[in-house]
Every structure is written in C-alpha cells, then in structure tokens.
Scaffold this motif. Sequence first.
Motif, PDB file in Angstrom:
ATOM      1  N   ASN A 176     -31.981  11.050  65.867  1.00 38.40           N
ATOM      2  CA  ASN A 176     -31.543  10.022  64.922  1.00 38.40           C
ATOM      3  C   ASN A 176     -32.619   8.923  64.845  1.00 38.40           C
ATOM      4  OD1 ASN A 176     -30.210   8.016  63.532  1.00 38.40           O
ATOM      5  ND2 ASN A 176     -28.593   7.712  65.068  1.00 38.40           N
ATOM      6  N   LYS A 229     -32.327   6.166  63.310  1.00 29.97           N
ATOM      7  CA  LYS A 229     -31.648   4.866  63.179  1.00 29.97           C
ATOM      8  C   LYS A 229     -32.371   4.003  62.139  1.00 29.97           C
ATOM      9  CE  LYS A 229     -29.454   5.121  67.666  1.00 29.97           C
ATOM     10  NZ  LYS A 229     -28.860   4.427  68.786  1.00 29.97           N
ATOM     11  N   HIS A 239     -20.977   6.990  63.568  1.00 27.57           N
ATOM     12  CA  HIS A 239     -21.887   6.635  64.671  1.00 27.57           C
ATOM     13  C   HIS A 239     -21.447   5.304  65.275  1.00 27.57           C
ATOM     14  CE1 HIS A 239     -25.454   5.439  66.892  1.00 27.57           C
ATOM     15  NE2 HIS A 239     -25.708   6.731  66.977  1.00 27.57           N
ATOM     16  N   GLU A 265     -20.815   9.757  72.887  1.00 26.55           N
ATOM     17  CA  GLU A 265     -21.877   8.847  73.355  1.00 26.55           C
ATOM     18  C   GLU A 265     -21.233   7.592  73.944  1.00 26.55           C
ATOM     19  OE1 GLU A 265     -25.670   9.407  70.714  1.00 26.55           O
ATOM     20  OE2 GLU A 265     -24.282   8.113  69.666  1.00 26.55           O
ATOM     21  N   LEU A 277     -24.416   3.055  77.196  1.00 28.25           N
ATOM     22  CA  LEU A 277     -25.658   3.737  77.590  1.00 28.25           C
ATOM     23  C   LEU A 277     -26.601   3.966  76.410  1.00 28.25           C
ATOM     24  CD1 LEU A 277     -24.279   6.438  80.095  1.00 28.25           C
ATOM     25  CD2 LEU A 277     -25.261   4.191  80.610  1.00 28.25           C
ATOM     26  N   ILE A 278     -26.127   3.711  75.188  1.00 33.36           N
ATOM     27  CA  ILE A 278     -26.974   3.945  74.012  1.00 33.36           C
ATOM     28  C   ILE A 278     -28.161   2.989  74.048  1.00 33.36           C
ATOM     29  CG2 ILE A 278     -27.090   3.739  71.492  1.00 33.36           C
ATOM     30  CD1 ILE A 278     -24.230   4.791  71.364  1.00 33.36           C
ATOM     31  N   GLY A 279     -29.355   3.556  73.931  1.00 41.46           N
ATOM     32  CA  GLY A 279     -30.577   2.751  73.898  1.00 41.46           C
ATOM     33  C   GLY A 279     -30.921   2.123  75.239  1.00 41.46           C
ATOM     34  N   ALA A 339     -26.866   9.408  74.370  1.00 38.68           N
ATOM     35  CA  ALA A 339     -27.074   8.109  75.007  1.00 38.68           C
ATOM     36  C   ALA A 339     -28.063   8.283  76.162  1.00 38.68           C
ATOM     37  CB  ALA A 339     -25.790   7.446  75.486  1.00 38.68           C
ATOM     38  N   GLY A 340     -29.245   7.761  75.949  1.00 36.69           N
ATOM     39  CA  GLY A 340     -30.259   7.775  77.002  1.00 36.69           C
ATOM     40  C   GLY A 340     -30.902   9.130  77.271  1.00 36.69           C
ATOM     41  N   LEU A 375     -27.646  14.518  71.073  1.00 35.54           N
ATOM     42  CA  LEU A 375     -27.975  13.571  70.001  1.00 35.54           C
ATOM     43  C   LEU A 375     -28.766  12.452  70.669  1.00 35.54           C
ATOM     44  CD1 LEU A 375     -27.554  12.385  67.122  1.00 35.54           C
ATOM     45  CD2 LEU A 375     -25.333  11.540  67.902  1.00 35.54           C
ATOM     46  N   LEU A 376     -29.938  12.148  70.144  1.00 29.76           N
ATOM     47  CA  LEU A 376     -30.752  11.124  70.804  1.00 29.76           C
ATOM     48  C   LEU A 376     -31.591  10.371  69.778  1.00 29.76           C
ATOM     49  CD1 LEU A 376     -33.951  12.599  72.383  1.00 29.76           C
ATOM     50  CD2 LEU A 376     -32.450  13.973  70.979  1.00 29.76           C
ATOM     51  N   ALA A 377     -32.169   9.266  70.219  1.00 33.50           N
ATOM     52  CA  ALA A 377     -32.948   8.436  69.301  1.00 33.50           C
ATOM     53  C   ALA A 377     -34.183   7.862  69.987  1.00 33.50           C
ATOM     54  CB  ALA A 377     -32.078   7.319  68.733  1.00 33.50           C
ATOM     55  N   SER A 378     -33.989   6.800  70.774  1.00 35.26           N
ATOM     56  CA  SER A 378     -35.126   5.974  71.190  1.00 35.26           C
ATOM     57  C   SER A 378     -36.195   6.716  71.977  1.00 35.26           C
ATOM     58  CB  SER A 378     -34.639   4.750  71.980  1.00 35.26           C
ATOM     59  OG  SER A 378     -33.745   5.122  72.984  1.00 35.26           O
TER      60      SER A 378
END
Length: 221
Positions: free
Chosen positions: A9, A11, A92, A140, A144-146, A179-180, A199-202
Amino acid sequence: MSSPLILVNFKSYREGAGNAAGQIASAAELVMQESGVTIGIAPQFVELHPFCKHYEIPVYAQHIDAVEGAFTGRIPAFTVRAAGCVGSLINHSERRLTIAEIEACVEAAKFNHLESVVCTNNVGVSAAAAAFSPTYVAVEPPELIGSGISVAKADPDIIRNSVAAVKKISSDVKVLCGAGIQSGECVKTAVDLGADGVLLASSVVKAKDPEAVLRDLVSLL
Ligand code: G3P
C-alpha cells in the motif's frame, strides 16, 4: 495453496508518488516475475490507470465508494475496475467506514468483478467482515501500523485467531495480516500461522532500496 499475496500500500506517502512510485512498481514487477510470488500494489489514485497499463502486476485501489452518478470527489468501484484494477482495499485503518458502508463496498466490488480486501482491527471485526464474504479480510492492529514493530512478532495471536474466526464463517474468505511487516521472516511467520499473505506499506515504500526489501519479503516462501 496458491501463492501468498504480498500487497504493498503506497498510502499518501511522498515516497509513493511520481517517479518514486514507478520505481517501486517496477521493482515489484521484477521480483514477482523472478520469484513467482504474487506482489500486488495499491498506489495513489492518480496512478491507478497508468500503472494498470504499464505494469504486469495486480493493482488495487486504496479505497472505493459504493456510489454512481452525482457524487463529486468520490471513487466509484466501476471506475476502479475500468482503470484496470483487480481489486480494492476497503475500510483501511486510515480510511474507516461504517459497517453499512463496508457491506455496500463489498457488494459494489463483487458487482464490478473486483477483489475486496476488507481491513479490520481485531479478531471480532475480522469475523464480522467475513460475514460479507469479501475476497480477503486483512487484520492490522492499529497501534503497530507504521511502527516498525511486526505484527508477526508482537501479536501472532491476532493472526492465528483471525484466521480461525474467519474460516469458521467461511473457508472461502482469505486472510491477510499487516502492520510492521518488513522481512521474509515476518511473511513466513504469517503464512505459517495460516495467513494467505500480508499487507504492508512503510518498509517498502519508505525504503532506500525497495527492490532489496521486496526480495527479502519473498525469500522464505
Ligand atoms: O496498509 C498497510 C498498513 O496499514 C501497514 O502499514 O507501514 O506498518 O506496513 P506498515
């Protein structure tokens, strides 16, 4: 089991816009081709159509609206489908909806032949979301997100218990966790706990070398 899904993601991160976004998409395409692991991306809305045309990877929207007609500034599900996307995130943690809106969005996704990835924040909400028969429930823990702290290490029970709760409602609904998530070890733990992917992002979008992180993410599958 089919290949786990690694869904990135973008974001609204600055690092997930413009040329930088193209580099991440390109790296995802390369790593998916080389590893055979499915890597999807959820870029920012203005990139959806060009990325669907340009890259041979599954593209998801970050959100859809169950609307059609005189609604300004919304993201109709059929527009996302027409852009070439395979699916969309729904609810989300950073784009929460009401339960009625979640149901309407899942129905809009189904009607438009889109996969639905309904995000949830705990086991109970995962079970509730599964009742709408989305393609995926993605659990998520918001705290813990980000954070850089992996759900796979910090809260494996939420993965294990969400999988159990969702499968009790419907064995057809797949489960992601997020998350993380940052390494192949996180992905392997998630899959070993019964998840169908992450599912992840950063860890990817903000990385100096997104390709290296993507390679690590698929390395133990
Ligand atoms: O959509 C994925 C997300 O909420 C997790 O974010 O940065 O912890 O991987 P992150």
